[in-house]
Design an enzyme around this catalytic site. Sequence first.
Site, short mmCIF file in Angstrom:
data_model
loop_
_atom_site.label_atom_id
_atom_site.label_comp_id
_atom_site.label_asym_id
_atom_site.label_seq_id
_atom_site.Cartn_x
_atom_site.Cartn_y
_atom_site.Cartn_z
N ARG A 84 0.86 -1.17 0.00
CA ARG A 84 0.00 0.00 0.00
C ARG A 84 0.90 1.23 0.00
O ARG A 84 2.00 1.20 0.56
CB ARG A 84 -0.89 0.02 1.26
CG ARG A 84 -2.05 -0.98 1.21
CD ARG A 84 -3.10 -0.56 0.21
NE ARG A 84 -4.21 -1.49 0.11
CZ ARG A 84 -4.29 -2.47 -0.80
NH1 ARG A 84 -3.31 -2.64 -1.67
NH2 ARG A 84 -5.34 -3.26 -0.84
N GLU A 97 -3.76 7.80 -4.15
CA GLU A 97 -4.09 7.45 -5.54
C GLU A 97 -5.36 8.17 -6.01
O GLU A 97 -6.28 8.37 -5.22
CB GLU A 97 -4.30 5.94 -5.64
CG GLU A 97 -3.02 5.17 -5.32
CD GLU A 97 -3.23 3.68 -5.17
OE1 GLU A 97 -4.28 3.18 -5.60
OE2 GLU A 97 -2.33 3.03 -4.61
N HIS A 134 -1.63 1.14 -9.95
CA HIS A 134 -2.27 0.13 -9.07
C HIS A 134 -2.92 -0.99 -9.87
O HIS A 134 -4.15 -1.16 -9.85
CB HIS A 134 -3.29 0.79 -8.13
CG HIS A 134 -3.56 -0.06 -6.91
ND1 HIS A 134 -3.98 0.47 -5.71
CD2 HIS A 134 -3.48 -1.39 -6.71
CE1 HIS A 134 -4.14 -0.52 -4.82
NE2 HIS A 134 -3.85 -1.65 -5.41
#
Lengths: 335, 315
Positions: B234, B263, B281
Amino acid sequence: MASPAAAAAAEENLPQVLILLNPPAFTIFGEEYFTSSKFRFLKSYESSLPLDEFLSANGRPMRALLATAATIVGAGVLELLPDLRLIVTTSAGLDQLDLAECRRRGIRIASAGDIYSADVADCAVGLLIDVLRKISASNRYVKNGFWASKGDYPLGSKLRGKRIGIVGLGRIGLQVAKRLQQGFGCTVSYNSRKKKNPDQVPYPFYQDVQELAANSDALILCCGLTEQTRHVVDKEVLAALGKAGVIVNVARGAVVDEKEMVRCLVEGEIAGAGLDVFEDEPVVPKELLELDNVVLSPHSAVLTRESMMELARLVVGNLEAFFSNEPLLSEYEDD
Amino acid sequence: MESIGVLLMCPMYSYLEQELQSRFNLFKLWQQPPSKITEFLKSNQRTIKAVVSNARVGVDAQLIDSLPNLEIVASFSVGFDKIDLKRCEEKGIRVTNTPDVLTDDVADLGIALILAVLRKICPCDGFVRSGKWKDGDFGLSTKFSSKPVGIVGLGRIGSAIAKRAQAFGCSISYHSRTQKPLKPYKYYDNIVDLAKNCSILVVACSLTDETRHIVNREVIDALGPRGILINVGRGAHVDEPELVSALLEGRLAGAGLDVYEDEPEVPEPLLRLDNVVLLPHVGSDTVETCNAMADLVLANLEAHFNSRPLPTPVI
C-alpha cells in the site's frame, strides 16, 4: 618508476593481441577494463590499410586474436595469420569462426561461455511480463498524467499457467525455462535442433516450430542464427501462434520474418511482442514505434555492468593465461 | 435476491457490476452527486444490506452507521485497510476479501517491477521509440539474477515473490511480524537490518497501524544508493516524501511503485525520473484474476444471503 622511454620499450616487448573490429564492450564499458601488463592490442581498424594488406604486413607474428560476434574469421583471414594459436571471443556464440579451419590449424578458442545466459534470460522474462502486464505502456500512461484524468489502465493478461514455447533450448533457453516454469508456474515446451535427454530436460519437445507455436501462448526465441533458423518464425508459425499469442525475441532479428511479424502486430493477428533484436539494427520498423502492445529494446540483453565486468575478467584472464602457458579459463571444447 | 440492496462504492470491473446488477438491487454510489449522498443513503438505508468496496474506496464508520441494515462488506481486494473492521465487528457485520486468487498476479508484478527498474526496460523502450538508438547505444543496466532480495511481509504474496526470485538465483531474506520457521529464508527481526543486507527491498505486507510508513528515512538510508525499492503493498507503507527526496538526491538507485499514498495522485517529481517505474495500481489487473476476484465477491454475497459459510471471511 620507469622512464617514459623505458616504459615504451617494455611495452614494445609485450606480445600483441590482434583485434579486427572494435569491441562494443570497449565503447560501452571501457577499454581500460581489458588492458593488461602482459599484452597489448593491435587494432587493424586503426590503420588506413585495407585488411588484407594490413594482415600481410603485420599478421606473421600474431599468436592471439580478440574477436567479437561480428568478426568473421574464415580461411582467408587465417591464411594471413600463420602463427595464430588462440582466438578469444567476446561472444558466447562461435558461428562467426570457421571452427573446422581453426581445428585444422591447431588454433585454440576461448569464448564468453555462459557469462551472459542469466542476463539474456532475465531480459526475455522481463520483456514477456512487460508485454502481458503492460508495464512500459502503463508507466508511460502514469508519467503522462493520464491516471488521474483518464482513469484506470486496461487489464493485462495473467502469466501463471501460460504455455511457453522456447525455440532453442541452449544455455539461455534452459535458464528462461527454469525461471518461467519453476518460478512463475508456466508450462514450458521447446523446439531445438535435437531433442534433449528427457532425464535431464523435463519439457515436451516439438520437432516442428509451427506445431510448437500452435500449442503455445507465447514463443520465446533463444536460438542462434543459422541457415536452419533464418526466418524460422514465418507467416505459418505466426498464424499458428494466433491472435492471443506473444512473441519474445532475444536471439537474432533474422530468426523472424520481421515484415510479416509487423503486419501481424498491426493487424492484430498476434497479441504483442517483446523485441531486443531486429533484422537491420539499429533500424526498427516504424510501425512498431506506434504500438502499445510491443516492448522494444536496443539489443542490450547482455549489456549489464556485471556481464561486462565478467567479460573483461574472462578476456584478460584467457589472454594472460595463454601468454603464460597456463590453462585457459574458458576453453571451447569440441563435442 | 433481486430485492437485496447492494451498494457499489465505485466503478470496479464491468463483469462484477453486471452480475451484481442482475442478481441484486444495485446502487451505484458514484452516480450520486456528492451533495446528495446523505439523502440517497437515508432513502435507501432499509434496502441496503451489503456493500462492495475495493482497495481504493473503503467503508468507514460514518457509512456503516448510516446503513442500519448492513450485514456484509465484500471487498474486491485482498487488503482491507480501508474498512473500519472494529465498527463492523461491533455491529456484527461480516467482512470478506479476495485472497489467493490474486497472489500470482501481484507477485508477478513485483518481479516485473524489479526487472523494469534494474534492466531499464522502460527507458530502453523509450530510447528506441525516440529514434536515439541510431545515434549510439543505450548504455549499461544492472543484473537481477543472484542479487540479494529482501521481502517485507512473508505472507501469501511475499512467499510467492520469494519463490519467483529464487528461480533467478537470488538469495532471499525477510522481515515479518513473526519468524516463519517453515520458510528456508533468512529472517531479520527489524526492517533496517533487512534493508542493510539486500539490494532489492520489496514491500508485500498488509497495511496496519504497525506497518504504516514502515519504509522511512532510516530504512531508505540502510538500503543505500545502490538499492532499489519495490512497493506492491500500500502507498502508506512508505514515507512518500522521504522516498521522493531520496530518489531526487541519488540516495536510492531506483524504485518500482504500484501504489501511492493518495491514488491516483503520484508525486510530481517522480514523473520525470527514468530510474523510477510507476504503475497505476494494477497488481491484480488481469482479465483472469479480475474474473476470479469478482466470482469470489459474488460467492461471498450469495453464501451470506443463503446462510452458508463464507468462502473468504475476514470477520
